[in-house]
Design a protein around this motif. Structure first.
Motif, PDB file in Angstrom:
ATOM      1  N   VAL A  57       0.859  -1.189   0.000  1.00 52.73           N
ATOM      2  CA  VAL A  57       0.000   0.000   0.000  1.00 52.73           C
ATOM      3  C   VAL A  57       0.892   1.235   0.000  1.00 52.73           C
ATOM      4  CG1 VAL A  57      -1.991  -1.143   1.051  1.00 52.73           C
ATOM      5  CG2 VAL A  57      -0.253  -0.107   2.525  1.00 52.73           C
ATOM      6  N   GLU A  58       0.275   2.390   0.009  1.00 58.53           N
ATOM      7  CA  GLU A  58       1.049   3.614  -0.178  1.00 58.53           C
ATOM      8  C   GLU A  58       2.046   3.842   0.956  1.00 58.53           C
ATOM      9  OE1 GLU A  58      -2.193   6.775   1.658  1.00 58.53           O
ATOM     10  OE2 GLU A  58      -2.573   5.765  -0.225  1.00 58.53           O
ATOM     11  N   ASP A  59       3.165   4.467   0.595  1.00 57.17           N
ATOM     12  CA  ASP A  59       4.149   4.880   1.588  1.00 57.17           C
ATOM     13  C   ASP A  59       3.508   5.852   2.575  1.00 57.17           C
ATOM     14  OD1 ASP A  59       5.942   3.515  -0.029  1.00 57.17           O
ATOM     15  OD2 ASP A  59       6.847   5.336  -0.866  1.00 57.17           O
ATOM     16  N   HIS A  60       4.026   5.846   3.790  1.00 49.34           N
ATOM     17  CA  HIS A  60       3.579   6.816   4.793  1.00 49.34           C
ATOM     18  C   HIS A  60       4.792   7.575   5.321  1.00 49.34           C
ATOM     19  CE1 HIS A  60      -0.338   5.023   4.607  1.00 49.34           C
ATOM     20  NE2 HIS A  60      -0.787   5.704   5.644  1.00 49.34           N
ATOM     21  N   PRO A  61       4.571   8.806   5.822  1.00 51.03           N
ATOM     22  CA  PRO A  61       5.687   9.536   6.442  1.00 51.03           C
ATOM     23  C   PRO A  61       6.126   8.838   7.727  1.00 51.03           C
ATOM     24  CG  PRO A  61       3.630  10.767   6.662  1.00 51.03           C
ATOM     25  CD  PRO A  61       3.332   9.579   5.797  1.00 51.03           C
ATOM     26  N   LEU A  62       7.402   8.990   8.027  1.00 50.11           N
ATOM     27  CA  LEU A  62       7.978   8.283   9.177  1.00 50.11           C
ATOM     28  C   LEU A  62       7.246   8.607  10.478  1.00 50.11           C
ATOM     29  CD1 LEU A  62      10.201   6.406  10.154  1.00 50.11           C
ATOM     30  CD2 LEU A  62      11.742   8.379  10.255  1.00 50.11           C
ATOM     31  N   ASP A  63       6.766   9.820  10.618  1.00 50.35           N
ATOM     32  CA  ASP A  63       6.139  10.170  11.902  1.00 50.35           C
ATOM     33  C   ASP A  63       4.751   9.565  12.075  1.00 50.35           C
ATOM     34  OD1 ASP A  63       4.506  11.813  10.410  1.00 50.35           O
ATOM     35  OD2 ASP A  63       5.139  13.681  11.368  1.00 50.35           O
ATOM     36  N   TYR A  64       4.278   8.826  11.087  1.00 46.43           N
ATOM     37  CA  TYR A  64       3.017   8.086  11.242  1.00 46.43           C
ATOM     38  C   TYR A  64       3.221   6.800  12.037  1.00 46.43           C
ATOM     39  CZ  TYR A  64      -1.643   6.375  10.024  1.00 46.43           C
ATOM     40  OH  TYR A  64      -2.942   5.938  10.082  1.00 46.43           O
ATOM     41  N   ALA A  65       4.476   6.418  12.268  1.00 43.22           N
ATOM     42  CA  ALA A  65       4.783   5.093  12.825  1.00 43.22           C
ATOM     43  C   ALA A  65       4.135   4.856  14.181  1.00 43.22           C
ATOM     44  CB  ALA A  65       6.294   4.906  12.933  1.00 43.22           C
ATOM     45  N   ASP A  66       3.986   5.909  14.984  1.00 43.81           N
ATOM     46  CA  ASP A  66       3.392   5.714  16.314  1.00 43.81           C
ATOM     47  C   ASP A  66       2.033   6.395  16.425  1.00 43.81           C
ATOM     48  OD1 ASP A  66       4.209   8.334  16.383  1.00 43.81           O
ATOM     49  OD2 ASP A  66       5.467   8.137  18.153  1.00 43.81           O
ATOM     50  N   PHE A  67       1.374   6.592  15.290  1.00 42.12           N
ATOM     51  CA  PHE A  67       0.033   7.191  15.321  1.00 42.12           C
ATOM     52  C   PHE A  67      -0.985   6.218  15.896  1.00 42.12           C
ATOM     53  CE2 PHE A  67      -4.200   7.558  13.448  1.00 42.12           C
ATOM     54  CZ  PHE A  67      -4.563   8.813  13.905  1.00 42.12           C
ATOM     55  N   ALA A 170     -14.645   3.859  21.336  1.00 42.87           N
ATOM     56  CA  ALA A 170     -15.527   4.357  22.406  1.00 42.87           C
ATOM     57  C   ALA A 170     -15.084   5.737  22.874  1.00 42.87           C
ATOM     58  CB  ALA A 170     -15.540   3.371  23.573  1.00 42.87           C
ATOM     59  N   GLU A 171     -13.774   5.932  22.989  1.00 44.06           N
ATOM     60  CA  GLU A 171     -13.261   7.251  23.380  1.00 44.06           C
ATOM     61  C   GLU A 171     -13.639   8.302  22.337  1.00 44.06           C
ATOM     62  OE1 GLU A 171      -9.076   7.275  24.315  1.00 44.06           O
ATOM     63  OE2 GLU A 171      -9.269   5.413  25.467  1.00 44.06           O
ATOM     64  N   ALA A 172     -13.544   7.910  21.070  1.00 41.88           N
ATOM     65  CA  ALA A 172     -13.887   8.861  20.014  1.00 41.88           C
ATOM     66  C   ALA A 172     -15.368   9.222  20.071  1.00 41.88           C
ATOM     67  CB  ALA A 172     -13.529   8.271  18.650  1.00 41.88           C
ATOM     68  N   ARG A 173     -16.224   8.199  20.284  1.00 47.99           N
ATOM     69  CA  ARG A 173     -17.667   8.465  20.368  1.00 47.99           C
ATOM     70  C   ARG A 173     -17.988   9.390  21.538  1.00 47.99           C
ATOM     71  NH1 ARG A 173     -18.465   3.053  18.955  1.00 47.99           N
ATOM     72  NH2 ARG A 173     -18.569   2.478  21.150  1.00 47.99           N
ATOM     73  N   ALA A 174     -17.246   9.229  22.629  1.00 40.58           N
ATOM     74  CA  ALA A 174     -17.490  10.034  23.831  1.00 40.58           C
ATOM     75  C   ALA A 174     -16.807  11.405  23.759  1.00 40.58           C
ATOM     76  CB  ALA A 174     -17.006   9.270  25.055  1.00 40.58           C
ATOM     77  N   GLY A 175     -16.102  11.643  22.656  1.00 39.96           N
ATOM     78  CA  GLY A 175     -15.391  12.916  22.530  1.00 39.96           C
ATOM     79  C   GLY A 175     -14.189  13.009  23.445  1.00 39.96           C
ATOM     80  N   MET A 176     -13.687  11.857  23.877  1.00 35.45           N
ATOM     81  CA  MET A 176     -12.589  11.799  24.849  1.00 35.45           C
ATOM     82  C   MET A 176     -11.255  11.431  24.208  1.00 35.45           C
ATOM     83  SD  MET A 176     -13.902  12.316  27.918  1.00 35.45           S
ATOM     84  CE  MET A 176     -12.865  11.450  29.112  1.00 35.45           C
ATOM     85  N   LEU A 177     -11.263  11.272  22.889  1.00 31.38           N
ATOM     86  CA  LEU A 177     -10.067  10.737  22.240  1.00 31.38           C
ATOM     87  C   LEU A 177      -8.979  11.788  22.164  1.00 31.38           C
ATOM     88  CD1 LEU A 177      -8.945   8.248  20.719  1.00 31.38           C
ATOM     89  CD2 LEU A 177      -9.690   9.372  18.637  1.00 31.38           C
ATOM     90  N   LYS A 178      -7.794  11.366  22.526  1.00 30.09           N
ATOM     91  CA  LYS A 178      -6.633  12.216  22.300  1.00 30.09           C
ATOM     92  C   LYS A 178      -5.847  11.598  21.138  1.00 30.09           C
ATOM     93  CE  LYS A 178      -6.246  13.273  27.226  1.00 30.09           C
ATOM     94  NZ  LYS A 178      -7.002  12.111  27.725  1.00 30.09           N
ATOM     95  N   PRO A 179      -6.093  12.075  19.924  1.00 27.97           N
ATOM     96  CA  PRO A 179      -5.457  11.443  18.767  1.00 27.97           C
ATOM     97  C   PRO A 179      -4.033  11.935  18.597  1.00 27.97           C
ATOM     98  CG  PRO A 179      -6.850  13.221  18.026  1.00 27.97           C
ATOM     99  CD  PRO A 179      -6.956  13.199  19.531  1.00 27.97           C
ATOM    100  N   VAL A 180      -3.191  11.530  19.524  1.00 33.74           N
ATOM    101  CA  VAL A 180      -1.832  12.063  19.573  1.00 33.74           C
ATOM    102  C   VAL A 180      -0.833  10.994  19.206  1.00 33.74           C
ATOM    103  CG1 VAL A 180      -2.368  13.784  21.299  1.00 33.74           C
ATOM    104  CG2 VAL A 180      -1.655  11.523  22.027  1.00 33.74           C
ATOM    105  N   HIS A 181       0.313  11.453  18.814  1.00 30.18           N
ATOM    106  CA  HIS A 181       1.439  10.552  18.687  1.00 30.18           C
ATOM    107  C   HIS A 181       1.945  10.273  20.087  1.00 30.18           C
ATOM    108  CE1 HIS A 181       1.861  10.701  14.306  1.00 30.18           C
ATOM    109  NE2 HIS A 181       1.278  11.863  14.465  1.00 30.18           N
ATOM    110  N   CYS A 182       2.209   9.025  20.343  1.00 30.09           N
ATOM    111  CA  CYS A 182       2.415   8.601  21.726  1.00 30.09           C
ATOM    112  C   CYS A 182       3.863   8.685  22.181  1.00 30.09           C
ATOM    113  CB  CYS A 182       1.905   7.177  21.907  1.00 30.09           C
ATOM    114  SG  CYS A 182       0.151   7.062  21.509  1.00 30.09           S
ATOM    115  N   THR A 183       4.789   8.795  21.263  1.00 33.67           N
ATOM    116  CA  THR A 183       6.189   8.855  21.662  1.00 33.67           C
ATOM    117  C   THR A 183       6.831  10.090  21.041  1.00 33.67           C
ATOM    118  OG1 THR A 183       6.866   7.501  19.785  1.00 33.67           O
ATOM    119  CG2 THR A 183       6.439   6.374  21.845  1.00 33.67           C
TER     120      THR A 183
END
Ligand code: MN
Length: 183
Positions: A57-67, A170-183
């Motif tokens: 599949v398509e290449d991704h940028p390196l910083d997607y690795a911990d998304f 479930a977090e996303a449905r509750a509006g509680m999601l933190k869609p962050v890079h973790c490292t």
């Protein structure tokens, strides 16, 4: 993240569990600063008898690795993503160069040693004849191979946050999601 000490900074690999239209696992290798990527419908296996289809599949940028998070509705691959494994790899008998990895991808065969938390040991990634972009990921028989059940069944969670894809939904449905890079 575990890395060998010394001057050598080994390239990373990541496996993201992705519940899109169909659940699959995205296997990604840092090759020269971009993530070469394959979607594995059944997920990786530690069983040498399992030959897992891996669709380029398509290449991704390196910083997607911990998304981790949710790809929004209306975007390609909409649905939750978690980091199922993250570590580093070497080309077996390789010189450690990205150029060599690029060449082996071009040739259609890589022999890898994976140093993750859940995927360890030697694997081959081999392009097969037929529709373009179809590869197989195959575990070598070694001290890390196992045939007593699927590693994807044994571990359902994120190695970074312990969440399941259902937790993230479930977090996303509750509006509680933190869609962050973790490292
Ligand atoms: Mn995906």
């Amino acid at each position: 993240m575990e890395r060998r000490s010394g001057h050598a900074r080994h390239p990373i690999f990541t496996v993201q569990k992705h519940k899109a239209t169909r659940l699959h696992y995205d296997f990604r290798l840092d090759v020269g600063g971009i993530l070469k990527s394959w979607a594995i419908p059944k997920g990786p296996s530690l069983d040498p008898k399992a030959k897992r289809l891996a669709v380029a599949v398509e290449d991704h940028p390196l910083d997607y690795a911990d998304f981790e998070g949710v790809i929004d509705e209306g975007h390609y691959g909409a649905g939750p993503v978690l980091v199922w494994d993250l570590g580093w790899y070497t080309i077996l008998d390789g010189d450690g160069s990205a150029r060599q990895a690029q060449e082996q991808i071009h040739q259609g065969k890589l022999d890898l040693a994976l140093h993750g938390k859940r995927l360890k040991g030697a694997f081959s990634l081999v392009r097969i004849k037929g529709p373009p972009g179809q590869w197989l990921l195959i575990k070598h028989k070694d001290s890390e191979s196992r045939a007593d059940g699927e590693v994807t069944d044994r571990y359902a969670t994120s190695i970074l946050t312990g969440r399941t894809v259902e937790d993230i939904e479930a977090e996303a449905r509750a509006g509680m999601l933190k869609p962050v890079h973790c490292t």
